[in-house]
Enzyme design. Structure first.
Site, PDB file in Angstrom:
ATOM      1  N   ASP A 143      48.123  46.948  34.407  1.00 58.68           N
ATOM      2  CA  ASP A 143      46.895  47.246  35.143  1.00 58.68           C
ATOM      3  C   ASP A 143      46.174  48.408  34.469  1.00 58.68           C
ATOM      4  O   ASP A 143      46.816  49.307  33.919  1.00 58.68           O
ATOM      5  CB  ASP A 143      47.200  47.611  36.596  1.00 58.68           C
ATOM      6  CG  ASP A 143      47.754  46.433  37.393  1.00 58.68           C
ATOM      7  OD1 ASP A 143      47.349  45.292  37.103  1.00 58.68           O
ATOM      8  OD2 ASP A 143      48.582  46.662  38.296  1.00 58.68           O
ATOM      9  N   ASP A 156      43.561  40.113  38.353  1.00 54.82           N
ATOM     10  CA  ASP A 156      43.434  40.435  39.769  1.00 54.82           C
ATOM     11  C   ASP A 156      41.990  40.256  40.233  1.00 54.82           C
ATOM     12  O   ASP A 156      41.735  39.757  41.340  1.00 54.82           O
ATOM     13  CB  ASP A 156      43.863  41.883  40.026  1.00 54.82           C
ATOM     14  CG  ASP A 156      45.319  42.136  39.710  1.00 54.82           C
ATOM     15  OD1 ASP A 156      46.125  41.198  39.856  1.00 54.82           O
ATOM     16  OD2 ASP A 156      45.649  43.261  39.323  1.00 54.82           O
TER      17      ASP A 156
END
Length: 203
Positions: free
Chosen positions: A144, A178
């Site tokens: 991320d 995401d």
């Protein structure tokens, strides 16, 4: 929308997602950060679990999560194929394509990153290290890097439970995959009637 066009969008999102993750993994150590704007930063973290960093406890928790993702992607893929076959709306097929691409992008991390990279703690990871990866197949961590701390400060005391506490909005760190999943789900919620139109017979 045809399956060919849906496949093009899926491949495009996967490329952007994986290129961004590989770049971060091979140029940043865990916790490294670049401030783009006051409200947007590139911050490298790794997620061992699900959304918001939630983990499945136990020795086989990570393996169970990865296997669940693999089963889910098969179901999403069938949903996409069936929607195209039945002439589903453009919005529906595009939204499913986003969800499929996002899920697939994070699956790649979970399945392969543990064996093709070494760890990123205190140093920049190497791609295909001679000493082996930081984990085994199906035990990779999701990369991320997108961080949007839009507001930081202490909440007013009158707010129940959280009053007086330091708060950051928006705190989660996420990635392109995401984002694709979130956009796809939001599209289905906001444009539900257009995504799932009822024919005259059903009405």
């Amino acid at each position: 929308m045809s399956l060919k066009k849906a496949g093009f969008f899926i491949i495009l999102i996967l490329l952007i997602d994986q290129i961004s993750k590989i770049y971060i993994k091979t140029h940043f150590a865990i916790g490294d950060e670049i401030e783009v704007f006051d409200w947007f930063r590139i911050l490298f973290v790794e997620n061992e679990g699900m959304a918001w960093g939630t983990k499945i406890p136990g020795e086989y928790g990570k393996l169970a999560l990865t296997l669940f993702r693999l089963v889910a992607i098969v179901g999403i893929g069938y949903w996409l194929w069936d929607s195209v076959r039945k002439g589903g709306s453009r919005i529906l097929i595009f939204a499913i394509s986003l969800i499929f691409a996002g899920a697939f992008g994070n699956i790649i991390d979970s399945v392969f990153y543990g064996i093709i990279f070494d760890d990123s703690y205190g140093h920049i990871a190497s791609f295909l290290p001679e000493s082996g990866g930081y984990s085994s197949l199906f035990h990779g961590k999701v990369v991320d890097m997108l961080y949007f701390p839009l507001w930081n400060g202490y909440l007013p005391d009158w707010i129940p439970f959280w009053g007086g506490q330091y708060f950051t909005f928006f705190e989660p760190v996420f990635n392109i995959a995401d984002s694709a999943i979130s956009v796809g789900v939001v599209m289905l919620l906001l444009f539900n009637k257009r995504a799932f139109p009822k024919n005259e017979h059903e009405e």
